[in-house]
Structures are given as structure tokens and as C-alpha cells.
Design a protein around this motif. Structure first.
Motif, PDB file in Angstrom:
ATOM      1  N   VAL A  78      -9.072  10.288   2.353  1.00 27.40           N
ATOM      2  CA  VAL A  78      -9.470   9.109   3.113  1.00 27.40           C
ATOM      3  C   VAL A  78      -8.609   7.899   2.712  1.00 27.40           C
ATOM      4  O   VAL A  78      -8.289   7.716   1.529  1.00 27.40           O
ATOM      5  N   ASP A  79      -8.190   7.143   3.729  1.00 29.15           N
ATOM      6  CA  ASP A  79      -7.426   5.898   3.529  1.00 29.15           C
ATOM      7  C   ASP A  79      -6.002   6.089   2.992  1.00 29.15           C
ATOM      8  O   ASP A  79      -5.361   5.111   2.588  1.00 29.15           O
ATOM      9  N   HIS A  80      -5.520   7.312   2.976  1.00 30.38           N
ATOM     10  CA  HIS A  80      -4.154   7.492   2.472  1.00 30.38           C
ATOM     11  C   HIS A  80      -3.102   7.181   3.530  1.00 30.38           C
ATOM     12  O   HIS A  80      -1.911   7.198   3.241  1.00 30.38           O
ATOM     13  N   GLY A  81      -3.578   6.910   4.775  1.00 28.71           N
ATOM     14  CA  GLY A  81      -2.661   6.395   5.796  1.00 28.71           C
ATOM     15  C   GLY A  81      -2.289   7.366   6.903  1.00 28.71           C
ATOM     16  O   GLY A  81      -1.252   7.202   7.546  1.00 28.71           O
ATOM     17  N   LYS A  82      -3.158   8.340   7.164  1.00 29.56           N
ATOM     18  CA  LYS A  82      -2.873   9.338   8.211  1.00 29.56           C
ATOM     19  C   LYS A  82      -2.746   8.692   9.587  1.00 29.56           C
ATOM     20  O   LYS A  82      -1.773   8.918  10.318  1.00 29.56           O
ATOM     21  N   THR A  83      -3.754   7.897   9.946  1.00 27.22           N
ATOM     22  CA  THR A  83      -3.746   7.277  11.272  1.00 27.22           C
ATOM     23  C   THR A  83      -2.630   6.244  11.391  1.00 27.22           C
ATOM     24  O   THR A  83      -1.948   6.168  12.419  1.00 27.22           O
ATOM     25  N   SER A  84      -2.398   5.504  10.318  1.00 28.22           N
ATOM     26  CA  SER A  84      -1.306   4.515  10.332  1.00 28.22           C
ATOM     27  C   SER A  84       0.032   5.197  10.570  1.00 28.22           C
ATOM     28  O   SER A  84       0.870   4.697  11.327  1.00 28.22           O
ATOM     29  N   ASN A 176       3.048   8.658   1.061  1.00 26.19           N
ATOM     30  CA  ASN A 176       2.939   7.421   1.848  1.00 26.19           C
ATOM     31  C   ASN A 176       2.739   6.196   0.950  1.00 26.19           C
ATOM     32  O   ASN A 176       2.503   6.325  -0.243  1.00 26.19           O
ATOM     33  N   LYS A 177       2.837   5.039   1.562  1.00 28.07           N
ATOM     34  CA  LYS A 177       2.644   3.733   0.895  1.00 28.07           C
ATOM     35  C   LYS A 177       3.695   3.509  -0.198  1.00 28.07           C
ATOM     36  O   LYS A 177       3.417   2.896  -1.232  1.00 28.07           O
ATOM     37  N   ASP A 179       6.032   1.632  -0.113  1.00 23.40           N
ATOM     38  CA  ASP A 179       6.367   0.195  -0.181  1.00 23.40           C
ATOM     39  C   ASP A 179       5.561  -0.540  -1.242  1.00 23.40           C
ATOM     40  O   ASP A 179       5.920  -1.643  -1.654  1.00 23.40           O
ATOM     41  N   SER A 212       6.686   5.101   4.412  1.00 20.68           N
ATOM     42  CA  SER A 212       5.772   3.971   4.497  1.00 20.68           C
ATOM     43  C   SER A 212       5.375   3.795   5.954  1.00 20.68           C
ATOM     44  O   SER A 212       6.238   3.554   6.804  1.00 20.68           O
ATOM     45  N   ALA A 213       4.098   3.923   6.213  1.00 18.23           N
ATOM     46  CA  ALA A 213       3.597   3.718   7.572  1.00 18.23           C
ATOM     47  C   ALA A 213       3.629   2.237   7.931  1.00 18.23           C
ATOM     48  O   ALA A 213       3.509   1.865   9.093  1.00 18.23           O
TER      49      ALA A 213
HETATM   50  P1  GTP Z   1      -9.152   8.021   7.264  1.00 19.36           P
HETATM   51  O1  GTP Z   1      -8.879   8.369   8.692  1.00 19.36           O
HETATM   52  O2  GTP Z   1     -10.348   7.176   7.086  1.00 19.36           O
HETATM   53  O3  GTP Z   1      -9.141   9.211   6.359  1.00 19.36           O
HETATM   54  O4  GTP Z   1      -7.939   7.083   6.747  1.00 19.36           O
HETATM   55  P2  GTP Z   1      -6.416   7.226   7.091  1.00 19.36           P
HETATM   56  O5  GTP Z   1      -5.813   8.229   6.175  1.00 19.36           O
HETATM   57  O6  GTP Z   1      -6.208   7.434   8.537  1.00 19.36           O
HETATM   58  O7  GTP Z   1      -5.851   5.804   6.626  1.00 19.36           O
HETATM   59  P3  GTP Z   1      -5.452   4.577   7.564  1.00 19.36           P
HETATM   60  O8  GTP Z   1      -4.249   4.904   8.350  1.00 19.36           O
HETATM   61  O9  GTP Z   1      -6.639   4.115   8.287  1.00 19.36           O
HETATM   62  O10 GTP Z   1      -4.991   3.555   6.457  1.00 19.36           O
HETATM   63  C1  GTP Z   1      -5.851   3.069   5.447  1.00 19.36           C
HETATM   64  C2  GTP Z   1      -5.338   1.726   4.922  1.00 19.36           C
HETATM   65  O11 GTP Z   1      -4.080   1.888   4.286  1.00 19.36           O
HETATM   66  C3  GTP Z   1      -5.117   0.698   6.016  1.00 19.36           C
HETATM   67  O12 GTP Z   1      -5.525  -0.554   5.554  1.00 19.36           O
HETATM   68  C4  GTP Z   1      -3.607   0.706   6.234  1.00 19.36           C
HETATM   69  O13 GTP Z   1      -3.110  -0.513   6.695  1.00 19.36           O
HETATM   70  C5  GTP Z   1      -3.115   1.012   4.844  1.00 19.36           C
HETATM   71  N1  GTP Z   1      -1.818   1.702   4.862  1.00 19.36           N
HETATM   72  C6  GTP Z   1      -1.542   2.847   5.507  1.00 19.36           C
HETATM   73  N2  GTP Z   1      -0.274   3.203   5.290  1.00 19.36           N
HETATM   74  C7  GTP Z   1       0.274   2.257   4.495  1.00 19.36           C
HETATM   75  C8  GTP Z   1       1.573   2.083   3.914  1.00 19.36           C
HETATM   76  O14 GTP Z   1       2.498   2.881   4.073  1.00 19.36           O
HETATM   77  N3  GTP Z   1       1.749   0.990   3.115  1.00 19.36           N
HETATM   78  C9  GTP Z   1       0.759   0.102   2.874  1.00 19.36           C
HETATM   79  N4  GTP Z   1       1.035  -0.926   2.085  1.00 19.36           N
HETATM   80  N5  GTP Z   1      -0.458   0.242   3.410  1.00 19.36           N
HETATM   81  C10 GTP Z   1      -0.708   1.297   4.207  1.00 19.36           C
END
Ligand code: GTP
Ligand code: MG
Length: 359
Positions: A78-84, A176-177, A179, A212-213
């Protein structure tokens, strides 16, 4: 008909088939057939045969069919940035001129990258994910495992790896992330190595790409890695004939009724087709792609929003096209009856008993 065979002699014979049986054990139709063959009898399955109605073929040679888009599932904690990550890929790669822009959020997208189309599935919440895992082995061709470089390997990362291994699909790791100041990609590699994903640069077989998303860094490399993997796999499918697909998500929308996202896997789904999906049926009244554009048909690897089902199916349910609504109803009735019979673990729910064989 009953066989006049003493149980002891029977038990010895089936023991040769590596089966241990007791007189009150229940057996499936297939096994009943094998046992009956020992005594020159033939078991006839008089139950409704859905496979026959749907004209299913096993072990089909696909080498002569056209190439289809690879299906890539994004997984991770969760929150590791899949959707981003998917959002970035869509925004960058979907031509600005495409009709309507993005009007509906659905968990499946086809994106043009250079000359190829890639079909992405974002993994939604846990419930849907479990249903997809159930029948999921056939859904995805490649998994992109997203791990945040500042967070490292987390419980759902490990859970995802278990699914990937069960499904025996190739995986590409997107670290990911990258940056973020706290990013530590080597720690991610170490963590994943403990779970069997040894990086190529450390002598293993798993591709890692730092991305980096947020800034887009590394995303072209990731897309290239995906395309290379897909080319190696030579994915082909028959675009002709009755469509088969799988439910990605489904919901009720006011004024539209059940709205179901289907990933077409084989054949072509046409507007107006009679369809059966899990335990519901209907007519594919309208087909829409993820940009909101109406379609007349959808071939293999195409995600499509379908209107016209009577009820909301479950993610992971299979879509089939049938001759008419009457046939669809027959299949639905049979599925509901079978589920209820299975739920009543009572004796009459089981169709064949070993006792049926003995005088
Ligand atoms: P779930 O669907 O809930 O499992 O989360 P997810 O994996 O889809 O993560 P999501 O894309 O919603 O991103 C979670 C948070 O991380 C958001 O606040 C994004 O803006 C942030 N984020 C995602 N990718 C990056 C990145 O590459 N760099 C930074 N700095 N933040 C990121
Ligand atoms: Mg998400």
C-alpha cells in the motif's frame, strides 16, 4: 447400475492407482470413470455440461494466431506508488488528441508505447485482489512489483511475491520513489533477495528498474524492460469467435445499472452479444474503452466497460458469449444450483458415491 464386486478386492485394485478408499468415500465423476474402466464399465455424466455448451477447448496451439498486447499487473504494498506510476505512464503516453480524454477511472488501461500497445491492470483493494488470485494465473502475463525505495520490503510486498510465484509469471521490480532523499534501492534489492528475487546485476534473474512516478525518471527504461519481456513471451491469441474474458471490477451506477470492467482474453466481444458472467447474464448493450470512447467490438487483451448485465458480478468471474439469452439463463441457473449444492455439504450434494458401485 451396481457392480458385484467385494469391497476388499475393489479397495486393493484402486490401491494400485495410489488411492486409499473407505466404503463411504465420495468420488468425482472423472475418478468414477477411471474406476469403472477397471471393470469394463463406462460412467456417463448426465449433469449439465457447461464446457460442452461453451465449446471449450483445452491445450490449444496458439502459434498461428496474431500477436496480442501483453497484460501487465502492477502489484505491491500500500502507498508504494502503483497508481501514481500508472497515472504517469498514461499521462505521458496517451496522445492528447484521443477522443474524450480520461472520463472514467477504471483499473485497466491500454497504453501505446512506441509501436506496441501495453495493457495495464492496477491492483485494487484486497477483496478484489483475492478473487483475482483465485483465477488469476491466466490473467496477467507480467507483473511489475512496485517497492518504495524509502520504505523497502513490506508485508504486502511479500504477499505479492507469493502470488507471483504461484502464478508462475515473470516479474520486473520497479524500485519507486527514487527521487526521495531517503531512497535506498540497495536495501530493496537485499530485502527482495531474501524472498528469492535475486537481481541480474548480482548474478540473479530478476530485472530491477529505479523509477520515480513523481519525476518520471526511469519510466522509459521500465517500459522497455516490459516490452522486451513481452517479446520473449510471444503472446498470441485467437481474435475470432465467441469472446472469453474476466471481470476486473464491477459496480452499480445510478442510471446505468451494473457497470463491469472486463478484460477480453480471447475472441472478440461485440456490442449486442448475449453474455454470461459468473452468476449473472445479459446483453452487452454498450462497450466503452478507458478513455470513454464507445466501441463496437473488443478483441484479446482489451479492457472494456460493459453495460447490460442484470446484476453485479464478482471480480475474477469469467465472461462468456453464448447463443442467446435463454442459453445464458440456463448456465446461470446451473451455476447457482451447483454452488448451493456444494454449500450444503450434505450427502445428496455429492453426485457419485463409492457405495453406488457395490451390490
Ligand atoms: P494503494 O493503491 O493504496 O496500494 O497505493 P498505491 O501503491 O497506488 O500508491 P499511490 O500511487 O496512491 O501513491 C501513494 C503516495 O505516494 C502518494 O502520495 C503519491 O503522491 C506518492 N508517490 C508515489 N510515487 C512517488 C514517487 O515516485 N516519488 C514521491 N516522492 N512520491 C510518490
Ligand atoms: Mg493505488
Amino acid at each position: 447400475e451396481k457392480l458385484s464386486v467385494r469391497f476388499e478386492s475393489f479397495a486393493n485394485r484402486v490401491l494400485e492407482m495410489n488411492l486409499l478408499v473407505r466404503p463411504d468415500d465420495y468420488i468425482g465423476v472423472k475418478l468414477a470413470g477411471e474406476i469403472a474402466a477397471l471393470y469394463n464399465y463406462r460412467v456417463e455424466d448426465v449433469a449439465f455440461n457447461e464446457e460442452a455448451v461453451l465449446n471449450k477447448k483445452a491445450g490449444e496451439d496458439k502459434s498461428a494466431y496474431p500477436v496480442r498486447n501483453p497484460i501487465i499487473t502492477i502489484m505491491g504494498h500500500v502507498d508504494h506508488g502503483k497508481t501514481s506510476l500508472l497515472d504517469y505512464i498514461r499521462k505521458e503516453k496517451v496522445a492528447a488528441g484521443e477522443a474524450g480524454g480520461i472520463t472514467q477511472h477504471i483499473g485497466a488501461y491500454s497504453v501505446k508505447v512506441k509501436d506496441a500497445m501495453l495493457t495495464f491492470l492496477d491492483t485494487p483493494g484486497h477483496a478484489a485482489f483475492a478473487a483475482m488470485r483465485q483465477r488469476g494465473a491466466n490473467v496477467t502475463d507480467i507483473v511489475v512489483l512496485v517497492v518504495a525505495a524509502d520504505d523497502g520490503v513490506m508485508p504486502q510486498t511479500v504477499e505479492s511475491i507469493r502470488f507471483i510465484k504461484n502464478a508462475e509469471v515473470p516479474v520486473i521490480v520497479a524500485v519507486n520513489k527514487i527521487d526521495k532523499p531517503a531512497a535506498n534501492p540497495d536495501k530493496v534489492k537485499q530485502g527482495l533477495t531474501e524472498h528469492g528475487l535475486l537481481p541480474e546485476e548480482w548474478g540473479g534473474e530478476t530485472q530491477y528498474v529505479n523509477v520515480s512516478a513523481l519525476t518520471g525518471q526511469g519510466i522509459d527504461d521500465l517500459l522497455e524492460a516490459i516490452q522486451l519481456q513481452a517479446e520473449i513471451m510471444e503472446l498470441r491469441e485467437n481474435p475470432k469467435g465467441a469472446a472469453e474474458g474476466i471481470v476486473i471490477e464491477s459496480k452499480i451506477e445510478v442510471g446505468r445499472g451494473p457497470v463491469t470492467t472486463i478484460l477480453v482474453q480471447k475472441g472478440t466481444l461485440n456490442k449486442g452479444d448475449s453474455i454470461v458472467v459468473g452468476e449473472t447474464s445479459g446483453r452487452a448493450r454498450s462497450l466503452m474503452d478507458y478513455t470513454g470512447k464507445m466501441l463496437n467490438s473488443a478483441g484479446p487483451s482489451t479492457p472494456v466497460q460493459v453495460l447490460g448485465l442484470e446484476n453485479v458480478p464478482t471480480p475474477g468471474d469469467i465472461l462468456n458469449v453464448v447463443k442467446n439469452e435463454r442459453e445464458a439463463q440456463k448456465i446461470v441457473d446451473n451455476r447457482i444450483a451447483e454452488r448451493k449444492a456444494l454449500a450444503n455439504t450434505s450427502v445428496e450434494a455429492k453426485k457419485v458415491s463409492l457405495e453406488d458401485f457395490f451390490a
